[in-house]
Design a protein around this motif. Structure first.
Motif, PDB file in Angstrom:
ATOM      1  N   VAL A 151       0.833  -1.216   0.000  1.00  0.00           N
ATOM      2  CA  VAL A 151       0.000   0.000   0.000  1.00  0.00           C
ATOM      3  C   VAL A 151       0.863   1.261   0.000  1.00  0.00           C
ATOM      4  N   SER A 152       1.948   1.257   0.796  1.00  0.00           N
ATOM      5  CA  SER A 152       2.797   2.458   0.826  1.00  0.00           C
ATOM      6  C   SER A 152       3.505   2.658  -0.506  1.00  0.00           C
ATOM      7  N   LEU A 153       3.944   1.550  -1.139  1.00  0.00           N
ATOM      8  CA  LEU A 153       4.544   1.664  -2.472  1.00  0.00           C
ATOM      9  C   LEU A 153       3.546   2.277  -3.459  1.00  0.00           C
ATOM     10  N   THR A 154       2.305   1.798  -3.389  1.00  0.00           N
ATOM     11  CA  THR A 154       1.272   2.286  -4.304  1.00  0.00           C
ATOM     12  C   THR A 154       1.013   3.781  -4.102  1.00  0.00           C
ATOM     13  N   LEU A 155       0.876   4.193  -2.849  1.00  0.00           N
ATOM     14  CA  LEU A 155       0.549   5.600  -2.579  1.00  0.00           C
ATOM     15  C   LEU A 155       1.695   6.534  -2.981  1.00  0.00           C
ATOM     16  N   LEU A 156       2.930   6.171  -2.614  1.00  0.00           N
ATOM     17  CA  LEU A 156       4.067   7.038  -2.943  1.00  0.00           C
ATOM     18  C   LEU A 156       4.300   7.094  -4.450  1.00  0.00           C
ATOM     19  N   ALA A 157       4.227   5.933  -5.108  1.00  0.00           N
ATOM     20  CA  ALA A 157       4.423   5.915  -6.558  1.00  0.00           C
ATOM     21  C   ALA A 157       3.290   6.656  -7.271  1.00  0.00           C
ATOM     22  N   ALA A 158       2.065   6.566  -6.734  1.00  0.00           N
ATOM     23  CA  ALA A 158       0.932   7.281  -7.347  1.00  0.00           C
ATOM     24  C   ALA A 158       1.159   8.795  -7.279  1.00  0.00           C
ATOM     25  N   MET A 159       1.658   9.267  -6.141  1.00  0.00           N
ATOM     26  CA  MET A 159       1.913  10.711  -6.024  1.00  0.00           C
ATOM     27  C   MET A 159       3.023  11.144  -6.988  1.00  0.00           C
ATOM     28  N   GLY A 160       4.089  10.351  -7.046  1.00  0.00           N
ATOM     29  CA  GLY A 160       5.178  10.674  -7.963  1.00  0.00           C
ATOM     30  C   GLY A 160       4.720  10.642  -9.413  1.00  0.00           C
ATOM     31  N   ALA A 161       3.939   9.625  -9.768  1.00  0.00           N
ATOM     32  CA  ALA A 161       3.460   9.492 -11.140  1.00  0.00           C
ATOM     33  C   ALA A 161       2.492  10.608 -11.506  1.00  0.00           C
ATOM     34  N   LEU A 162       1.684  11.042 -10.538  1.00  0.00           N
ATOM     35  CA  LEU A 162       0.719  12.113 -10.812  1.00  0.00           C
ATOM     36  C   LEU A 162       1.447  13.429 -11.117  1.00  0.00           C
ATOM     37  N   VAL A 163       2.479  13.725 -10.331  1.00  0.00           N
ATOM     38  CA  VAL A 163       3.241  14.966 -10.556  1.00  0.00           C
ATOM     39  C   VAL A 163       3.993  14.891 -11.885  1.00  0.00           C
ATOM     40  N   LEU A 164       4.758  13.801 -12.077  1.00  0.00           N
ATOM     41  CA  LEU A 164       5.549  13.668 -13.301  1.00  0.00           C
ATOM     42  C   LEU A 164       4.653  13.531 -14.532  1.00  0.00           C
ATOM     43  N   GLY A 165       3.573  12.754 -14.404  1.00  0.00           N
ATOM     44  CA  GLY A 165       2.668  12.559 -15.533  1.00  0.00           C
ATOM     45  C   GLY A 165       1.987  13.848 -15.960  1.00  0.00           C
ATOM     46  N   THR A 166       1.611  14.676 -14.984  1.00  0.00           N
ATOM     47  CA  THR A 166       0.987  15.969 -15.319  1.00  0.00           C
ATOM     48  C   THR A 166       1.990  16.874 -16.036  1.00  0.00           C
ATOM     49  N   LEU A 167       3.250  16.865 -15.582  1.00  0.00           N
ATOM     50  CA  LEU A 167       4.292  17.658 -16.240  1.00  0.00           C
ATOM     51  C   LEU A 167       4.499  17.191 -17.680  1.00  0.00           C
ATOM     52  N   ILE A 168       4.531  15.882 -17.873  1.00  0.00           N
ATOM     53  CA  ILE A 168       4.723  15.345 -19.237  1.00  0.00           C
ATOM     54  C   ILE A 168       3.520  15.679 -20.115  1.00  0.00           C
ATOM     55  N   ALA A 169       2.315  15.602 -19.547  1.00  0.00           N
ATOM     56  CA  ALA A 169       1.118  15.954 -20.322  1.00  0.00           C
ATOM     57  C   ALA A 169       1.169  17.419 -20.736  1.00  0.00           C
ATOM     58  N   ALA A 170       1.651  18.287 -19.833  1.00  0.00           N
ATOM     59  CA  ALA A 170       1.785  19.706 -20.185  1.00  0.00           C
ATOM     60  C   ALA A 170       2.794  19.889 -21.309  1.00  0.00           C
ATOM     61  N   MET A 171       3.868  19.100 -21.270  1.00  0.00           N
ATOM     62  CA  MET A 171       4.852  19.164 -22.357  1.00  0.00           C
ATOM     63  C   MET A 171       4.218  18.728 -23.675  1.00  0.00           C
ATOM     64  N   ARG A 172       3.348  17.715 -23.616  1.00  0.00           N
ATOM     65  CA  ARG A 172       2.757  17.182 -24.850  1.00  0.00           C
ATOM     66  C   ARG A 172       1.781  18.147 -25.513  1.00  0.00           C
ATOM     67  N   VAL A 173       1.221  19.082 -24.744  1.00  0.00           N
ATOM     68  CA  VAL A 173       0.292  20.059 -25.346  1.00  0.00           C
ATOM     69  C   VAL A 173       0.945  21.435 -25.434  1.00  0.00           C
ATOM     70  N   SER A 174       2.244  21.486 -25.168  1.00  0.00           N
ATOM     71  CA  SER A 174       2.956  22.768 -25.189  1.00  0.00           C
ATOM     72  C   SER A 174       3.054  23.325 -26.615  1.00  0.00           C
ATOM     73  N   PRO A 175       3.086  24.658 -26.750  1.00  0.00           N
ATOM     74  CA  PRO A 175       3.294  25.251 -28.078  1.00  0.00           C
ATOM     75  C   PRO A 175       4.745  25.167 -28.534  1.00  0.00           C
ATOM     76  N   VAL A 176       5.633  24.674 -27.670  1.00  0.00           N
ATOM     77  CA  VAL A 176       7.058  24.575 -28.020  1.00  0.00           C
ATOM     78  C   VAL A 176       7.333  23.172 -28.581  1.00  0.00           C
ATOM     79  N   PRO A 177       7.654  23.035 -29.858  1.00  0.00           N
ATOM     80  CA  PRO A 177       7.823  21.706 -30.474  1.00  0.00           C
ATOM     81  C   PRO A 177       8.802  20.786 -29.750  1.00  0.00           C
ATOM     82  N   PRO A 178       9.999  21.240 -29.338  1.00  0.00           N
ATOM     83  CA  PRO A 178      10.916  20.302 -28.655  1.00  0.00           C
ATOM     84  C   PRO A 178      10.314  19.701 -27.386  1.00  0.00           C
ATOM     85  N   LEU A 179       9.507  20.485 -26.661  1.00  0.00           N
ATOM     86  CA  LEU A 179       8.857  19.941 -25.462  1.00  0.00           C
ATOM     87  C   LEU A 179       7.823  18.885 -25.836  1.00  0.00           C
TER      88      LEU A 179
END
Length: 215
Positions: free
Chosen positions: A19-47
């Motif tokens: 359970v602790s692995l799941t919760l900590l990894a979920a928080m890390g994945a949510l932060v990193l995944g949101t950042l990557i999603a922002a990069m994917r819709v960014s107006p900057v092509p390299p991002l």
């Protein structure tokens, strides 16, 4: 069944780690995944390219390989932590690729006119995403995000192969010591995983109803 009843503390310790692995990894994945999603819709092509490359590369790589890269690769650059922390890092990096796609689908579900209106009043891309688009996107992605995190719960079992004492390793230890009760031990582990998955599903269902009612 005696092997299960006599070793409930072993099961409890293993599932606490799961359970602790799941919760900590979920928080890390949510932060990193949101950042990557922002990069994917960014107006900057390299991002956009960097975000798409990460998602396509990680999503098509077996989780075990990601674990190997983290556990044996990070020490090569002097990042040396416990196997538990390596497991959190590996699970976060892997799950972030799936979270990114879910968040990106949520961003795309927000009417384009809202982003255009935000830019018309002088908001930057970052402000538009953070203040206007993402709050609405997160409301739309509760059900698919539940599936991602339930899959994460089950994926934590890979950590057993890398020295982390979690639920699957607890089960294997009990099977080794109590071979005659293997069915009862495996059934108990499976039912506990099922109960945790149903609990997570119910929590996300409650969250979905709450955000729907608040609209």
């Amino acid at each position: 069944m005696d092997a299960v009843l006599d070793n409930l503390d072993v099961f409890a310790e293993g599932f606490r780690t799961t359970v602790s692995l799941t919760l900590l990894a979920a928080m890390g994945a949510l932060v990193l995944g949101t950042l990557i999603a922002a990069m994917r819709v960014s107006p900057v092509p390299p991002l956009r390219w960097a975000g798409a490359t990460y998602v396509n590369l990680v999503r098509n790589t077996p989780l075990t390989v990601v674990f190997f890269l983290v556990v044996f690769g990070l020490p090569e650059v002097d990042v040396i932590v416990s196997f538990y922390r390596f497991a959190v890092i590996a699970l976060s990096l892997y799950t972030a690729a799936f979270v990114a796609e879910v968040v990106r689908s949520g961003i795309n579900s927000v009417a384009a006119g809202q982003a255009e209106a935000s830019r018309a009043v002088g908001m930057t891309f970052g402000q538009t995403l953070r203040l206007v688009v993402l709050p609405q996107a997160f409301v739309n992605i509760v059900p698919p995000m539940a599936s991602v995190f339930i899959a994460l719960l089950k994926n934590t079992s890979i950590a057993y192969a890398f020295g982390v004492f979690e639920a699957t390793q607890a089960m294997n230890r009990l099977i080794t010591a109590n071979g005659a009760d293997v069915i009862a031990i495996v059934a108990t582990a499976a039912l506990t995983y099922l109960a945790l998955a149903l609990l997570a599903s119910a929590a996300f269902g409650f969250l979905e109803r709450a955000v729907t009612a608040s609209r």
